[in-house]
Write a protein that holds these residues in place. Sequence first.
Motif, PDB file in Angstrom:
ATOM      1  N   SER A  82      46.745  45.078  32.241  1.00 10.36           N
ATOM      2  CA  SER A  82      45.636  44.629  33.078  1.00 10.36           C
ATOM      3  C   SER A  82      45.014  43.409  32.427  1.00 10.36           C
ATOM      4  O   SER A  82      44.904  43.342  31.199  1.00 10.36           O
ATOM      5  N   VAL A 103      40.618  40.823  38.448  1.00  7.11           N
ATOM      6  CA  VAL A 103      41.452  41.628  37.562  1.00  7.11           C
ATOM      7  C   VAL A 103      42.847  41.692  38.154  1.00  7.11           C
ATOM      8  O   VAL A 103      43.028  42.051  39.322  1.00  7.11           O
ATOM      9  N   SER A 105      46.540  43.482  37.599  1.00  7.65           N
ATOM     10  CA  SER A 105      47.013  44.673  36.906  1.00  7.65           C
ATOM     11  C   SER A 105      48.301  45.189  37.527  1.00  7.65           C
ATOM     12  O   SER A 105      48.564  44.971  38.709  1.00  7.65           O
ATOM     13  N   LEU A 130      36.946  47.734  31.766  1.00  6.94           N
ATOM     14  CA  LEU A 130      38.383  47.876  31.967  1.00  6.94           C
ATOM     15  C   LEU A 130      39.001  48.463  30.708  1.00  6.94           C
ATOM     16  O   LEU A 130      38.660  48.073  29.594  1.00  6.94           O
ATOM     17  N   PHE A 135      41.527  49.901  37.223  1.00  8.14           N
ATOM     18  CA  PHE A 135      40.201  49.282  37.249  1.00  8.14           C
ATOM     19  C   PHE A 135      39.246  50.052  38.160  1.00  8.14           C
ATOM     20  O   PHE A 135      38.054  50.185  37.861  1.00  8.14           O
TER      21      PHE A 135
END
Length: 280
Positions: A82, A103, A105, A130, A135
Amino acid sequence: MCILLWTTACANKGYPLILLSNRDEFLQRPTQTAGPWDKDTYGGRDLARPENDAISTCYSWTGLGTQDSDPSLDIDQVGGFSMLCGQFSRDHQNRVQIDSFGVISNRAEGQIHGKKHDIIDPTEPGTYGLSNSAFTNPWPKVLNGKRLLDELVEDIQNDRLTDREISQKGIEILTSDSVSEDEAWKDRNNRLELLKQSVFIPMFETRNLIGSSETRTTTGQDQDQALSGLYNLYGTQKQTVIIVHESGAVRYTEKTLYDWLQGTTDAANDTVDIIFDLDL
């Protein structure tokens, strides 16, 4: 089980971004202290992966570019992964602001390699976190860290804290240990599960713990598994606080708790504390 905490809730006090990070890792994993990679990038560097022989493909757990950058990374070629990424710009009053934020990921709900992009509205003040979970489904350690960071946000809103004081309070948050005094921690078989609970991870021996099917799923590539076999002590290795001021000044603080060359020896007074400017 690294953790990343950040807030955009202090922009009205001149801080568009405050970011805290713990690198939880095998204590003897080769790790370079934070410093300049080139004229545009500043951060720590993981030296254990073979591809890091080429500077252009080095990995960092926390870093900051002073100019626009385009990191090339195929997240299908790494294990659970991530990354928080974004860009800064200047507003009409020449103040630094967050232009875009999100984010990226490969940790979708309940599985690895389920690609997921979570866009964060940079105009909406908030506190986020995170770790190795998805998340949108954070572990207790993330929730605890966000609560502590919200308390710091409240202090900043009510008091005139200096950058150095904010950095010191950030390190205090990153040192929040909720497992050492837990009776369950004394049972070695409980420790992997308890890593999800605490912002700070005290040093512990991983022999006969690392290598379970669950751990192999969350650790990543085969080469990481091979590397992990070389080490048997794990914990919070480094702590980082990044404070971005609306002027463009950045305070970057990295505290090394264990130097990888010394293993279990506490790294006395091993702190990087530098101020540089974003080139925007």
